[in-house]
Write a protein that holds these residues in place. Structure first.
Motif, PDB file in Angstrom:
ATOM      1  N   LYS A 213       0.838  -1.197   0.000  1.00 52.35           N
ATOM      2  CA  LYS A 213       0.000   0.000   0.000  1.00 52.35           C
ATOM      3  C   LYS A 213       0.873   1.247   0.000  1.00 52.35           C
ATOM      4  N   VAL A 214       0.337   2.298  -0.548  1.00 53.61           N
ATOM      5  CA  VAL A 214       1.024   3.582  -0.587  1.00 53.61           C
ATOM      6  C   VAL A 214       0.535   4.426   0.584  1.00 53.61           C
ATOM      7  N   VAL A 215       1.487   4.981   1.319  1.00 53.44           N
ATOM      8  CA  VAL A 215       1.168   5.858   2.446  1.00 53.44           C
ATOM      9  C   VAL A 215       1.809   7.221   2.186  1.00 53.44           C
ATOM     10  N   ASP A 216       1.023   8.267   2.281  1.00 51.15           N
ATOM     11  CA  ASP A 216       1.511   9.632   2.106  1.00 51.15           C
ATOM     12  C   ASP A 216       1.479  10.355   3.453  1.00 51.15           C
ATOM     13  N   LEU A 217       2.652  10.795   3.909  1.00 50.68           N
ATOM     14  CA  LEU A 217       2.765  11.520   5.167  1.00 50.68           C
ATOM     15  C   LEU A 217       3.012  12.993   4.896  1.00 50.68           C
ATOM     16  N   THR A 218       2.420  13.832   5.695  1.00 51.29           N
ATOM     17  CA  THR A 218       2.792  15.248   5.665  1.00 51.29           C
ATOM     18  C   THR A 218       3.984  15.403   6.603  1.00 51.29           C
ATOM     19  N   SER A 219       5.177  15.489   6.032  1.00 46.80           N
ATOM     20  CA  SER A 219       6.394  15.524   6.847  1.00 46.80           C
ATOM     21  C   SER A 219       6.827  16.940   7.203  1.00 46.80           C
ATOM     22  N   ARG A 220       6.562  17.871   6.285  1.00 41.42           N
ATOM     23  CA  ARG A 220       6.836  19.296   6.496  1.00 41.42           C
ATOM     24  C   ARG A 220       5.647  20.080   5.941  1.00 41.42           C
ATOM     25  N   PRO A 221       5.463  21.314   6.324  1.00 45.79           N
ATOM     26  CA  PRO A 221       4.313  22.069   5.805  1.00 45.79           C
ATOM     27  C   PRO A 221       4.276  22.056   4.271  1.00 45.79           C
ATOM     28  N   GLY A 222       3.196  21.530   3.745  1.00 48.52           N
ATOM     29  CA  GLY A 222       3.026  21.492   2.297  1.00 48.52           C
ATOM     30  C   GLY A 222       3.835  20.428   1.587  1.00 48.52           C
ATOM     31  N   VAL A 223       4.513  19.538   2.326  1.00 44.71           N
ATOM     32  CA  VAL A 223       5.382  18.517   1.724  1.00 44.71           C
ATOM     33  C   VAL A 223       4.886  17.131   2.112  1.00 44.71           C
ATOM     34  N   ILE A 224       4.797  16.258   1.113  1.00 45.44           N
ATOM     35  CA  ILE A 224       4.357  14.878   1.322  1.00 45.44           C
ATOM     36  C   ILE A 224       5.544  13.935   1.150  1.00 45.44           C
ATOM     37  N   GLN A 225       5.714  13.048   2.126  1.00 44.41           N
ATOM     38  CA  GLN A 225       6.697  11.974   2.022  1.00 44.41           C
ATOM     39  C   GLN A 225       5.940  10.691   1.682  1.00 44.41           C
ATOM     40  N   ARG A 226       6.132  10.213   0.448  1.00 43.13           N
ATOM     41  CA  ARG A 226       5.435   8.996   0.005  1.00 43.13           C
ATOM     42  C   ARG A 226       6.259   7.755   0.330  1.00 43.13           C
ATOM     43  N   MET A 227       5.539   6.688   0.743  1.00 39.81           N
ATOM     44  CA  MET A 227       6.183   5.429   1.085  1.00 39.81           C
ATOM     45  C   MET A 227       5.368   4.269   0.509  1.00 39.81           C
ATOM     46  N   LEU A 228       6.057   3.210   0.118  1.00 39.12           N
ATOM     47  CA  LEU A 228       5.408   1.959  -0.268  1.00 39.12           C
ATOM     48  C   LEU A 228       5.608   0.983   0.883  1.00 39.12           C
ATOM     49  N   VAL A 229       4.517   0.469   1.427  1.00 39.38           N
ATOM     50  CA  VAL A 229       4.561  -0.342   2.643  1.00 39.38           C
ATOM     51  C   VAL A 229       4.158  -1.780   2.327  1.00 39.38           C
ATOM     52  N   LEU A 230       4.986  -2.724   2.768  1.00 36.06           N
ATOM     53  CA  LEU A 230       4.721  -4.153   2.587  1.00 36.06           C
ATOM     54  C   LEU A 230       4.695  -4.807   3.963  1.00 36.06           C
ATOM     55  N   THR A 231       3.654  -5.589   4.219  1.00 38.05           N
ATOM     56  CA  THR A 231       3.437  -6.183   5.533  1.00 38.05           C
ATOM     57  C   THR A 231       3.540  -7.697   5.461  1.00 38.05           C
ATOM     58  N   PRO A 232       4.287  -8.328   6.375  1.00 41.05           N
ATOM     59  CA  PRO A 232       4.403  -9.792   6.356  1.00 41.05           C
ATOM     60  C   PRO A 232       3.119 -10.465   6.818  1.00 41.05           C
ATOM     61  N   ALA A 233       3.017 -11.758   6.560  1.00 39.64           N
ATOM     62  CA  ALA A 233       1.814 -12.500   6.931  1.00 39.64           C
ATOM     63  C   ALA A 233       1.665 -12.595   8.443  1.00 39.64           C
ATOM     64  N   GLN A 234       2.787 -12.791   9.144  1.00 36.66           N
ATOM     65  CA  GLN A 234       2.752 -12.888  10.590  1.00 36.66           C
ATOM     66  C   GLN A 234       3.030 -11.519  11.210  1.00 36.66           C
ATOM     67  N   VAL A 235       2.959 -11.463  12.550  1.00 35.55           N
ATOM     68  CA  VAL A 235       3.321 -10.236  13.256  1.00 35.55           C
ATOM     69  C   VAL A 235       4.773  -9.909  12.924  1.00 35.55           C
ATOM     70  N   PRO A 236       5.081  -8.670  12.528  1.00 33.46           N
ATOM     71  CA  PRO A 236       6.464  -8.338  12.143  1.00 33.46           C
ATOM     72  C   PRO A 236       7.471  -8.590  13.269  1.00 33.46           C
ATOM     73  N   LYS A 237       8.628  -9.108  12.886  1.00 33.12           N
ATOM     74  CA  LYS A 237       9.720  -9.301  13.847  1.00 33.12           C
ATOM     75  C   LYS A 237      10.484  -8.002  14.056  1.00 33.12           C
ATOM     76  N   ALA A 238      10.502  -7.161  13.051  1.00 36.17           N
ATOM     77  CA  ALA A 238      11.161  -5.852  13.082  1.00 36.17           C
ATOM     78  C   ALA A 238      10.685  -5.101  11.848  1.00 36.17           C
ATOM     79  N   ALA A 239      11.114  -3.851  11.733  1.00 36.76           N
ATOM     80  CA  ALA A 239      10.749  -3.037  10.572  1.00 36.76           C
ATOM     81  C   ALA A 239      12.002  -2.480   9.928  1.00 36.76           C
ATOM     82  N   VAL A 240      11.992  -2.370   8.609  1.00 35.43           N
ATOM     83  CA  VAL A 240      13.100  -1.769   7.885  1.00 35.43           C
ATOM     84  C   VAL A 240      12.563  -0.652   6.990  1.00 35.43           C
ATOM     85  N   ILE A 241      13.202   0.496   7.066  1.00 35.98           N
ATOM     86  CA  ILE A 241      12.928   1.603   6.152  1.00 35.98           C
ATOM     87  C   ILE A 241      14.055   1.599   5.136  1.00 35.98           C
TER      88      ILE A 241
END
Length: 264
Positions: free
Chosen positions: A27-55
């Motif tokens: 899924k695509v997630v758009d964050l407002t990181s600074r005024p008027g600025v969007i930080q877009r991310m592509l997020v992938l989730t594992p089938a089980q509860v995540p063991k950790a997260a990587v950016i």
């Protein structure tokens, strides 16, 4: 016997279907990181509860140009971009970051990776990930992405900053901004994983400087060098199809990186 075989096959298919359903589509997630600025991310989730997260912070100019439907329009062959699903398979929540909305044209992230604005953008990404999972959050950069990961880690401490960083094919010679070696890495008090191909032919990433890089990590509570040899070496020495991008070694490299980050 045939009935039992059909029953077993049916159960196996049902389990496979449940796993496929549990692992949600990217899924695509758009964050407002600074005024008027969007930080877009592509997020992938594992089938089980995540063991950790990587950016994941890609190399090159970093402008992946992720479309609203999740299509990646640049950098598909980048080591971290092409292996994102392998990290998911290892149990990570995976977040692939794009250039922010005010850097969506050339030069994208060039001359931007060591700026306060970039720190703010990735800080927002880290905060979002922490809102999704209570597991450790790692910044993982490759090539020019190591400039981003290392710089941000020297500017932020947890929980604003990452719980650890992994640097693959680090930029070790000054070019288009500060090299990783020139940064105050002695400040880092988080785990640091260094990944490098011994035959990396990119002039900005000579393996001979890796000992100097490791020696700068004086306060890291845990540090490790994972070095690799072999694979395929095609085209420009600084591109992803060469040893610089671990061509032909994806499963081995991601597997060993994952094991270390998960402290196996």
């Amino acid at each position: 016997m045939k009935h039992l075989m059909k029953l077993s096959l049916g159960l196996a298919l049902a389990c496979s279907l449940q796993l496929a359903q549990a692992q949600s589509a990217p899924k695509v997630v758009d964050l407002t990181s600074r005024p008027g600025v969007i930080q877009r991310m592509l997020v992938l989730t594992p089938a089980q509860v995540p063991k950790a997260a990587v950016i994941l912070l890609a190399g090159g100019h970093g402008g992946l140009q992720i479309s609203p439907d999740g299509k990646i329009n640049w950098g598909k062959d980048n080591f971290l971009v092409r292996t994102r699903q392998l990290f998911v398979d290892q149990g990570f929540l995976v977040v692939l970051t794009d250039a922010p909305s005010d850097r969506l044209s050339p030069p994208f992230l060039r001359d931007f990776r060591e700026t306060p604005e970039h720190v703010i953008d990735i800080k927002a990404a880290i905060a979002w990930v922490r809102s999704q999972t209570k597991t450790p959050v790692w910044l993982v950069g490759t090539s020019r992405g190591t400039q981003s990961a290392a710089y941000i880690a020297t500017q932020l401490t947890p929980p604003d900053g990452p719980d650890g960083i992994a640097l693959s094919s680090s930029i070790l010679v000054d070019s288009e901004g500060a090299s990783v070696l020139s940064m105050p890495l002695e400040k880092l008090q988080i785990p640091v994983l260094i990944v490098h191909h011994e035959q990396d032919g990119c002039r900005l990433c000579p393996f001979t400087l890796i000992p100097k890089l490791m020696n700068k990590l004086t306060d890291a509570p845990r540090k490790q060098l994972l070095s690799f040899t072999g694979g395929e070496n095609i085209g420009n020495a600084c591109n992803a199809a060469a040893h610089h991008g671990y061509n032909g070694l994806d499963n081995e490299v991601v597997g060993k990186m994952s094991d270390w980050m998960l402290n196996k």
